[in-house]
Scaffold this motif. Sequence first.
Motif, PDB file in Angstrom:
ATOM      1  N   VAL A   1     -11.892   4.735  66.554  1.00 48.99           N
ATOM      2  CA  VAL A   1     -13.184   4.577  67.232  1.00 48.99           C
ATOM      3  C   VAL A   1     -13.608   5.915  67.826  1.00 48.99           C
ATOM      4  CG1 VAL A   1     -14.376   3.485  69.173  1.00 48.99           C
ATOM      5  CG2 VAL A   1     -12.885   2.120  67.708  1.00 48.99           C
ATOM      6  N   GLY A   2     -12.650   6.621  68.419  1.00 43.55           N
ATOM      7  CA  GLY A   2     -12.940   7.945  68.965  1.00 43.55           C
ATOM      8  C   GLY A   2     -13.381   8.917  67.894  1.00 43.55           C
ATOM      9  N   ASN A   3     -12.730   8.863  66.729  1.00 44.53           N
ATOM     10  CA  ASN A   3     -13.126   9.737  65.611  1.00 44.53           C
ATOM     11  C   ASN A   3     -14.556   9.447  65.182  1.00 44.53           C
ATOM     12  OD1 ASN A   3      -9.840   9.385  64.135  1.00 44.53           O
ATOM     13  ND2 ASN A   3     -10.585  11.022  65.457  1.00 44.53           N
ATOM     14  N   PHE A   4     -14.928   8.168  65.144  1.00 41.59           N
ATOM     15  CA  PHE A   4     -16.278   7.797  64.714  1.00 41.59           C
ATOM     16  C   PHE A   4     -17.319   8.244  65.741  1.00 41.59           C
ATOM     17  CE2 PHE A   4     -19.899   4.889  64.337  1.00 41.59           C
ATOM     18  CZ  PHE A   4     -20.212   5.073  62.995  1.00 41.59           C
ATOM     19  N   ILE A   5     -17.004   8.056  67.016  1.00 42.30           N
ATOM     20  CA  ILE A   5     -17.929   8.491  68.071  1.00 42.30           C
ATOM     21  C   ILE A   5     -18.172   9.992  67.963  1.00 42.30           C
ATOM     22  CG2 ILE A   5     -18.167   8.840  70.564  1.00 42.30           C
ATOM     23  CD1 ILE A   5     -16.811   6.131  70.958  1.00 42.30           C
ATOM     24  N   ASN A   6     -17.109  10.747  67.698  1.00 46.90           N
ATOM     25  CA  ASN A   6     -17.231  12.202  67.582  1.00 46.90           C
ATOM     26  C   ASN A   6     -17.858  12.636  66.263  1.00 46.90           C
ATOM     27  OD1 ASN A   6     -16.084  12.558  70.078  1.00 46.90           O
ATOM     28  ND2 ASN A   6     -14.060  13.090  69.304  1.00 46.90           N
ATOM     29  N   GLY A   7     -17.992  11.699  65.311  1.00 43.19           N
ATOM     30  CA  GLY A   7     -18.534  12.062  64.008  1.00 43.19           C
ATOM     31  C   GLY A   7     -17.632  13.015  63.248  1.00 43.19           C
ATOM     32  N   GLU A   8     -16.308  12.851  63.390  1.00 42.60           N
ATOM     33  CA  GLU A   8     -15.344  13.730  62.745  1.00 42.60           C
ATOM     34  C   GLU A   8     -14.499  12.945  61.742  1.00 42.60           C
ATOM     35  OE1 GLU A   8     -13.136  15.073  66.106  1.00 42.60           O
ATOM     36  OE2 GLU A   8     -12.137  13.140  66.428  1.00 42.60           O
ATOM     37  N   LEU A   9     -13.770  13.650  60.911  1.00 37.07           N
ATOM     38  CA  LEU A   9     -12.918  13.040  59.895  1.00 37.07           C
ATOM     39  C   LEU A   9     -13.714  12.074  59.027  1.00 37.07           C
ATOM     40  CD1 LEU A   9      -9.677  12.328  61.991  1.00 37.07           C
ATOM     41  CD2 LEU A   9     -10.360  14.417  60.800  1.00 37.07           C
TER      42      LEU A   9
ATOM     43  N   MET B   1     -23.067   6.540  54.828  1.00 35.46           N
ATOM     44  CA  MET B   1     -23.572   7.171  56.051  1.00 35.46           C
ATOM     45  C   MET B   1     -23.619   8.693  55.915  1.00 35.46           C
ATOM     46  SD  MET B   1     -22.155   6.601  59.952  1.00 35.46           S
ATOM     47  CE  MET B   1     -22.774   4.907  59.951  1.00 35.46           C
ATOM     48  N   VAL B   2     -24.687   9.262  56.412  1.00 30.61           N
ATOM     49  CA  VAL B   2     -24.808  10.716  56.477  1.00 30.61           C
ATOM     50  C   VAL B   2     -24.290  11.175  57.831  1.00 30.61           C
ATOM     51  CG1 VAL B   2     -26.400  12.675  56.535  1.00 30.61           C
ATOM     52  CG2 VAL B   2     -26.767  10.814  54.896  1.00 30.61           C
ATOM     53  N   PHE B   3     -23.351  12.114  57.811  1.00 32.14           N
ATOM     54  CA  PHE B   3     -22.809  12.686  59.044  1.00 32.14           C
ATOM     55  C   PHE B   3     -23.421  14.070  59.222  1.00 32.14           C
ATOM     56  CE2 PHE B   3     -19.767   9.464  57.933  1.00 32.14           C
ATOM     57  CZ  PHE B   3     -19.338   8.957  59.156  1.00 32.14           C
ATOM     58  N   PRO B   4     -24.360  14.225  60.157  1.00 35.76           N
ATOM     59  CA  PRO B   4     -24.995  15.540  60.351  1.00 35.76           C
ATOM     60  C   PRO B   4     -23.989  16.656  60.600  1.00 35.76           C
ATOM     61  CG  PRO B   4     -26.238  13.847  61.498  1.00 35.76           C
ATOM     62  CD  PRO B   4     -24.978  13.190  61.011  1.00 35.76           C
ATOM     63  N   GLN B   5     -22.818  16.307  61.173  1.00 33.73           N
ATOM     64  CA  GLN B   5     -21.810  17.335  61.432  1.00 33.73           C
ATOM     65  C   GLN B   5     -21.325  17.988  60.137  1.00 33.73           C
ATOM     66  OE1 GLN B   5     -21.893  14.280  62.669  1.00 33.73           O
ATOM     67  NE2 GLN B   5     -21.156  14.167  64.774  1.00 33.73           N
ATOM     68  N   ALA B   6     -21.428  17.269  59.012  1.00 28.02           N
ATOM     69  CA  ALA B   6     -20.993  17.831  57.736  1.00 28.02           C
ATOM     70  C   ALA B   6     -21.970  18.878  57.224  1.00 28.02           C
ATOM     71  CB  ALA B   6     -20.835  16.722  56.697  1.00 28.02           C
ATOM     72  N   GLN B   7     -23.195  18.847  57.721  1.00 28.56           N
ATOM     73  CA  GLN B   7     -24.217  19.845  57.408  1.00 28.56           C
ATOM     74  C   GLN B   7     -24.532  19.940  55.909  1.00 28.56           C
ATOM     75  OE1 GLN B   7     -22.828  23.498  59.236  1.00 28.56           O
ATOM     76  NE2 GLN B   7     -23.367  22.799  61.281  1.00 28.56           N
ATOM     77  N   ASP B   8     -24.473  18.803  55.220  1.00 34.03           N
ATOM     78  CA  ASP B   8     -24.807  18.838  53.792  1.00 34.03           C
ATOM     79  C   ASP B   8     -25.726  17.690  53.381  1.00 34.03           C
ATOM     80  OD1 ASP B   8     -23.069  16.686  53.928  1.00 34.03           O
ATOM     81  OD2 ASP B   8     -21.463  17.643  52.800  1.00 34.03           O
ATOM     82  N   GLY B   9     -26.013  16.758  54.289  1.00 34.64           N
ATOM     83  CA  GLY B   9     -26.911  15.653  53.987  1.00 34.64           C
ATOM     84  C   GLY B   9     -26.396  14.671  52.962  1.00 34.64           C
ATOM     85  N   VAL B  10     -25.088  14.721  52.658  1.00 30.57           N
ATOM     86  CA  VAL B  10     -24.497  13.848  51.641  1.00 30.57           C
ATOM     87  C   VAL B  10     -24.143  12.490  52.254  1.00 30.57           C
ATOM     88  CG1 VAL B  10     -22.510  13.542  50.108  1.00 30.57           C
ATOM     89  CG2 VAL B  10     -23.604  15.788  50.326  1.00 30.57           C
TER      90      VAL B  10
END
Length: 272
Positions: free
Chosen positions: A147-155, A168-177
């Motif tokens: 849950v913590g990983n998801f909140i942080n948008g990591e992994l 889902m698109v994770f903006p932290q990945a910076q690729d819009g995939v």
Amino acid sequence: MLIHPQFNPVALDLTGLGLPIQVHWYGITYLVAFGLFLWLANLRVRQPWYANAGWTRRDTEDLLFFGVMGVVLGGRLGYVLFYKPEYYLQHPLEVLAVWKGGMAFHGGLLGVVVAMALFAHLRKRSFWQVTDLIAPCVPTGLASGRVGNFINGELWGRAADPSLPWAMVFPQAQDGVARHPSQVYQFLLEGMLLFAVLWWFGKKERPLGQVSALFLLGYGATRFVAEYFREPDGFLGLGALGLSRGQWLCVPMLVAGAALWWWSARRAKVQA
């Protein structure tokens, strides 16, 4: 497809009041994990075979202390040795910089094993009895961490078909995939599913070591599957046979779990 909500990783920020205090959601998930462990372990020691062996609430509190030390030290050293040994060999002082992140479950597991062995030695108890007691209490903590990983948008996960309803698109990945929300998969598999199986299995007295064996087999299998949907660390990529580092670290867990199950069943048959 969905967009990651971009939660604020800081749950409580008192710096605006002149206090140097920031409480992060990830830290809260660790507290939740430890609280769930204590609650579940207290339920476990009430079971007749543990109560008759003299286990008490005080023992579970001590187990939590030993376990926390094992998780923190083992998790950090595991990350250093399993994932970035060359980097930390060149920057040894950064091994202590835990605030920069970097924990590994498999290292944490080894740390807990050492901590439980020390606890068993000091209390003159069977090591396998100790691990059988705590095994069903661990997956909820793993779920809390995810849950913590998801909140942080990591992994985040690997690329997914954009038509997948939960991609889902994770903006932290910076690729819009569009990606698999692999944190959610791991929450469900190595967290809730593994907890349900172990808690059910542990409701009856089992041969010594068998609950521990099921944990090793169950976690090894669910993590191995989940890794197919999780994006490998960029500095590692995929290894031999197209498997991730996490999958390769699960292999010895599966082997150890199978060997322990065989030993437990053979021992129970001999004693019958």
